[in-house]
Every structure is written in structure tokens, then in C-alpha cells.
Design an enzyme around this catalytic site. Sequence first.
Site, PDB file in Angstrom:
ATOM      1  N   GLU A  55      30.377 -31.830  31.171  1.00  0.00           N
ATOM      2  CA  GLU A  55      31.088 -31.194  30.057  1.00  0.00           C
ATOM      3  C   GLU A  55      31.888 -29.980  30.484  1.00  0.00           C
ATOM      4  O   GLU A  55      33.023 -29.789  30.051  1.00  0.00           O
ATOM      5  CB  GLU A  55      30.118 -30.796  28.936  1.00  0.00           C
ATOM      6  CG  GLU A  55      29.620 -31.953  28.077  1.00  0.00           C
ATOM      7  CD  GLU A  55      28.402 -32.632  28.672  1.00  0.00           C
ATOM      8  OE1 GLU A  55      27.947 -32.220  29.766  1.00  0.00           O
ATOM      9  OE2 GLU A  55      27.899 -33.587  28.048  1.00  0.00           O
TER      10      GLU A  55
ATOM     11  N   HIS B 107      20.208 -31.768  19.375  1.00  0.00           N
ATOM     12  CA  HIS B 107      21.300 -32.706  19.072  1.00  0.00           C
ATOM     13  C   HIS B 107      21.890 -32.551  17.676  1.00  0.00           C
ATOM     14  O   HIS B 107      22.871 -33.221  17.364  1.00  0.00           O
ATOM     15  CB  HIS B 107      20.821 -34.148  19.223  1.00  0.00           C
ATOM     16  CG  HIS B 107      20.732 -34.615  20.638  1.00  0.00           C
ATOM     17  ND1 HIS B 107      19.856 -34.070  21.542  1.00  0.00           N
ATOM     18  CD2 HIS B 107      21.414 -35.563  21.313  1.00  0.00           C
ATOM     19  CE1 HIS B 107      20.003 -34.690  22.711  1.00  0.00           C
ATOM     20  NE2 HIS B 107      20.936 -35.585  22.602  1.00  0.00           N
TER      21      HIS B 107
HETATM   22  C1  LIG Z   1      24.665 -32.438  28.425  1.00  0.00           C
HETATM   23  C2  LIG Z   1      24.547 -33.734  27.744  1.00  0.00           C
HETATM   24  N1  LIG Z   1      25.642 -34.515  27.635  1.00  0.00           N
HETATM   25  C3  LIG Z   1      25.554 -35.720  27.036  1.00  0.00           C
HETATM   26  C4  LIG Z   1      24.381 -36.153  26.513  1.00  0.00           C
HETATM   27  C5  LIG Z   1      24.301 -37.503  25.829  1.00  0.00           C
HETATM   28  N2  LIG Z   1      23.562 -38.435  26.681  1.00  0.00           N
HETATM   29  C6  LIG Z   1      22.238 -38.562  26.560  1.00  0.00           C
HETATM   30  S1  LIG Z   1      21.602 -39.579  27.698  1.00  0.00           S
HETATM   31  C7  LIG Z   1      23.098 -39.891  28.372  1.00  0.00           C
HETATM   32  C8  LIG Z   1      23.172 -40.822  29.538  1.00  0.00           C
HETATM   33  C9  LIG Z   1      22.316 -40.369  30.671  1.00  0.00           C
HETATM   34  O1  LIG Z   1      22.085 -41.397  31.582  1.00  0.00           O
HETATM   35  P1  LIG Z   1      21.134 -41.204  32.813  1.00  0.00           P
HETATM   36  O2  LIG Z   1      21.150 -39.797  33.275  1.00  0.00           O
HETATM   37  O3  LIG Z   1      21.504 -42.233  33.793  1.00  0.00           O
HETATM   38  O4  LIG Z   1      19.670 -41.465  32.260  1.00  0.00           O
HETATM   39  P2  LIG Z   1      19.089 -42.799  31.598  1.00  0.00           P
HETATM   40  O5  LIG Z   1      19.391 -42.704  30.145  1.00  0.00           O
HETATM   41  O6  LIG Z   1      19.744 -43.960  32.233  1.00  0.00           O
HETATM   42  O7  LIG Z   1      17.624 -42.758  31.821  1.00  0.00           O
HETATM   43  C10 LIG Z   1      24.090 -39.202  27.683  1.00  0.00           C
HETATM   44  C11 LIG Z   1      25.525 -39.277  27.984  1.00  0.00           C
HETATM   45  C12 LIG Z   1      23.273 -35.287  26.600  1.00  0.00           C
HETATM   46  N3  LIG Z   1      22.097 -35.613  26.067  1.00  0.00           N
HETATM   47  N4  LIG Z   1      23.383 -34.102  27.234  1.00  0.00           N
END
Ligand SMILES: Cc1ncc(C[n+]2csc(CCOP(=O)(O)OP(=O)(O)O)c2C)c(N)n1
Lengths: 333, 326
Positions: B60, B131
Site C-alpha cells: 500500500e 477492517h
Molecule cells: C495491509 C493489508 N492489505 C490488504 C489486506 C487484504 N488482504 C487480506 S489477506 C490478503 C492476501 C494475503 O495473501 P497471503 O499473504 O498469501 O496469505 P494467504 O491468505 O494466502 O494465507 C489480502 C490482500 C490486508 N488484510 N492487509
Amino acid sequence: MSVQPQPPISGAAGLTPRQLTHRLRQMLAIREFERLGEQCFRDGLIRGYYHSYAGQEAVGVGFLNALDLSRDYVVDHYRDHGHCLLLGLDPEQIFAELFGRATGVSKGKGGSMHMYSPERHFLGGDGIVGGGLSVACGVGLALKRRANDPICVCFFGDGALDTGTFHESMNLASLWSVPTLYVCINNLYSMGTRVEDHSSLSQLVDRAQGYGVKIEQVDGQDVFATTAAAERIYQYMRQTKRPYFVEALTYRYQGHGIHDKALNYRTEQEEAQWHSRDPIQLLAAHLITEKILSAQQIEDLRQQIVSELQAKIERAKQAPQPDEAELTQDVLA
Amino acid sequence: MKKLSMHEALNQALREEMHRDERVVLLGEEIGKYNGVHYVTRGLYAEFGKERVIDTPISEESFTGVGVGLAIMGMRPVVEMMRMDFSLRAMDQIYNHMAKIRYMSGGRLSVPMVLRGPEGPGPNPGLTAQHGQQLTVLFAHCPGLRVVSPSNQYDAKGMLKAAIRSDDPVVFLEPGPLNNKQGDVGEDDYLVSLDHGEVKHEGSDVTLIGYGASVALCLQAARDLEHDGVSAEVVDIRCLRPLDMGPALASVAKTNRAVVAEYAWQSYGPGAEIVARLMAEAFWNLDAPVTRVSGQEVPLPYAANLEELSKPQVADIVAQAKATLR
Ligand SMILES: Cc1ncc(C[n+]2csc(CCOP(=O)(O)OP(=O)(O)O)c2C)c(N)n1
Ligand SMILES: [Mg+2]
């Protein structure tokens, strides 16, 4: 019924049949917990977010069983139910949290992404991607001052490598020689985005290079591999007080969260490929081949787990909502 | 007019502006191939391609900075925060760069970018502490930004189009609770001012002032008050920075009473600013103290009963409005 300890089996990370059976039980419990939990969501008992750990069980089982919970600590991300179970939190209390009940691990205030259990040395799920990385460095720094060589383990996804705080935390952990293990659970997707589309290098271990931190990749489907890696790494960390980075290659079976139903970003072929190396099936096959358990015994075990979990769901459902006075409590000490 | 949801109205605005001006590019997480977590960018990747609808990693701070860089080079970036909560990661770029480059450069550079995303506890319940926050005030506090928040689908489309055409950096706060709600949206190419609030419901006894999602609460309170014989006027602030107090002041000159409603935490929030302006500029018109109905000053709790209690309640707006009439 008492089970006699047996000599370790070669190729099984030195685990005894009893330990192997225990690990199978743990993996089945996670898989069934998530299945029942998602059903509870669809039944309207759970609101907001639900991130299933199904498919990734061997990662947590390897890295958490090898910990010594009398001294070590865990920092997690939002996909935290499986890790809570492995750390010995009562499934009833986890369900109660998911149902928003007063008896939940966080008194119903946190929900799916915000489980905490200081007693079980679990310092939280976290809803912000990468939010726990620097915290885990701080936890490691605090642990380093303790006499008995404790360590901290921090879990996060492949997507967290794209945050600035990942790189800052790796630098700090190395600079200050902090005994924190960073476990990147690479399930190939950050929400709907494939690793190749969000990461400049698709071998994620390569992105942890450059900080003087030892790195390695481990097969996250193979509980023997995660177990052996964890034991070796923890020993190194306790001796050296150094950080470590592991990339565990695995796959999440469900959508990113329960609202992610389409899954049109991955192919059925890819899903089938990963299911064919299912971590539970792999361990079960080993147990059957080694005649430790029969297929029927495994199925009985699964059914026993399901009925235990169902009973816990029923009890969690009976628990009251938090008292209204709870609204303003816990904001400040 | 056509009935559209908030996200459909915003989607129209983006599509129309992208057709109109090829300098408009979108950046954000899951906005392209995935079609947007809240559907605002649905179909745009297929229509405009990856050069104009840019999927970003979870970075971000840096993709907001990329937006700033594109903007000072004459592009018109629209940066999406999947949820406004995640903009906390980007605050350095927002406060120190996006907001200040025009001033620091003595007006030689401008940053025509839009930072947008949903804020507050919705569309679905159970978003919890990290959130579903209403962080309006963080942006509204910072000179150099324009900060706006639509309260209905019609305004959402016209305001987003105006934000994209603005030469200023605009923080466009989409009321999360309204994301999936439907309302009338114009089918033509219209703009809604980024300088003016608006009366959303006329009345004569008391003024209910809201912004973003709380305007819907004020409108419901006005309907409830009508049953009890109280005529409430509802003012939508709409433009939080620069703050347009015009309609609120005019309304209070007529009703002599006001209640401010907001989802935000009360202390130091936008409502505090609105009340202070009323004190300074409408003091002699007031017949009763101006009061506020706000979100409870707690992180958004998960349990259904606590979550509900934490939000501003229509019943409280009604009660406060009646209290001003005693
Ligand atoms: C700073 C931030 N940006 C965006 C999000 C929204 N978000 C939550 S999980 C995610 C994907 C994360 O994927 P990964 O790190 O690969 O973990 P996984 O869900 O695959 O276990 C996103 C974009 C968030 N929670 N925090
Ligand atoms: Mg992932």
C-alpha cells in the site's frame, strides 16, 4: 487403552508410531474443524471473515509440534484456526469465538482473525497482512533476554513478502540477532493473485536473501519434512540466537476466505494435482503401509473427531453473547 | 435514472472517465483480473487491459506513492484501498507527498490523483477491529487534500467523476455500509460538486447533520421523527475538506437546533469540527446545545450484540433531536 512406545521408523523424521498417529489426528482435526466451521458460517452462526487452513495442515503440524510451549511463542496471521488447535486451545473456545460468544478465546470480541491465548503462548492472529512480522521480531528480542534459549515462530503468507515491513523486519532481526523464525506459507496465491503476478521473483526464498538470515524451502505437504526442518532449525536458533526464514510450499483448498467462491483464478487441474499430494493422505498412506493403522481405523478416528467437534459446536452455541458492559471494557488497562 | 447499487454507480463513474480521458489509470489489490473485492472495478480489466487497470501486490505505501508519481507526471491515477483501514500503511505517502507536493513546490506541481475505498462497518457485518474502521478524520485533518464522502448512489457517481477531473488530490471515502444498497443514478455524464454539501430532506424543527453512511441514519431518524410530529431537516456535509458548512448554517438559521450523526469515534472527530463551526458561526441562532451521536469509542467488536451497540443508533438521533426541542 495404553499404547506402548515403539522404536522410531526411518523416513518418518524419527517419530514413533504413537507420535505419527497423534499428528494424523491433529491434521484430521484441523481439516474437520474447518469443514464444520464453514458449515457454521453458512448456517449463519459466524459472520465477517473465515479463512480456512484446509490443505496447509502439515506446515503447522511440523513447526508447532516441535516447539517447546513452556518457553517458545507464536505470532500468526489471520488464517489462524489450525494453529490455535495445534497449540492446544480448546476447539469449543475457538468455536465460541467464531460465534461471538462470551466464552470465546477473545471473549467474542476478536472473531476469526483475532484469536489470542497468552497461556498457550499464542500472541494472536492478525488481520493486517504483514502486521505480525515486526511484532515477532520484538517478541524474539524479548525472548533473547531469557535464560532458557526460547524462540519465536511467526507465520504469514506469500503476499506478506510484498509489504515493506517484511524487509524491515528481516533486517532488524538479523542486525539485532533475534531468535525469530519467519515461516512464509506459500500457498501460491495472495487472494486471487498468483505468486508470479505479485512477486518479482517466483522463488520466494530468493526474496529473503540479502539480510544475512539463513533461508530454506520445505515441502509443506510432507509432515516428515516440516517436522525434520523444524527440529533442525530450532536447534540452530537456540544455539545461535539467530533468525531464520523458511518458505513452506503448500496449497489452500478453499477460497481465500469464505466469500471467495468463484476460484476462477486457478485451474481444476492444478487443484487436482495438489489434492493428489494431500498432506493427510500422505501421512495416512505411510501409517497404513507401516501397518500402524488400518484404513478403517483412520476412518473411525476421523468420525470420532467429527463427533467430538460437533459436541463442542453444540456447547459453544449454548454459550451466551458477551455482556453488554463488555463493549467498553479492555480498551485501556 | 436507473436503480444501481453504490458499487455499480462507482463502476459507471470509473468506466465513463476512463473512456473520456486516457490518462485515467487504476491501481489496487485484486481490482483487475479478480474484478475487485467490492465489485467497484468489475469488468474494467477486461475492457481496458492491464496497462490501465493495474493489479498491485500488497504494497500500500508504495503503490500509493506510485500514484503520486504518476499524478505529478500528468496521469490521473485512481488508487483503490481494498479497505480504507489499509491506507494506514500508506499514510506517509498520503500525508507527506500526496497532500503536500503542491504547496512544497510553490504550486509548480500538482497531484491529480484519487485515493478511494470503503470505510466503516460494512457492507457485511463482523468486519472487526482492523477492517471496519471509520478513519475519515485522519484525512480530513490534513491540509492539501480534498476529502469527500457520498451518501447515496447518485452523488457517488457524480462525485467520483468530479474527483477524477479535479486537479487536487482527492480522498474519496465510500461508505462501506452502503456498498450494496441500491438507489437512483443518472445515466448521463453528470458531475456532483466537490465543494458543496446538500440538504437531503427538508424540515423546520431540527437539523440532522451527517456525512457518508450516517446520512442514511439521519434520513431514517427524520422519518421516525415525522411520526412523532417533529419536522427534521437532513443536511449531508458531503465535502469534509474543504468543509462546506453552508447548507448546515442555513438550515440551523431556520430550525435553531442541530444534532450531528457520524459512524466515527466522537473525540476529535469530524463531528467535533462541525459542532465547533456551528458554535462560531451559528451561536446566536441556536436555541439548544448541539449534540452528537457517534460510534462508540472502542475498536469494532466482533460479537453481534456488541457490534450493534458500537454503531450510532437511529433511536439515539431521534432522542437527541427531541431533547433539543424540550
Ligand atoms: C495491509 C493489508 N492489505 C490488504 C489486506 C487484504 N488482504 C487480506 S489477506 C490478503 C492476501 C494475503 O495473501 P497471503 O499473504 O498469501 O496469505 P494467504 O491468505 O494466502 O494465507 C489480502 C490482500 C490486508 N488484510 N492487509
Ligand atoms: Mg498465499
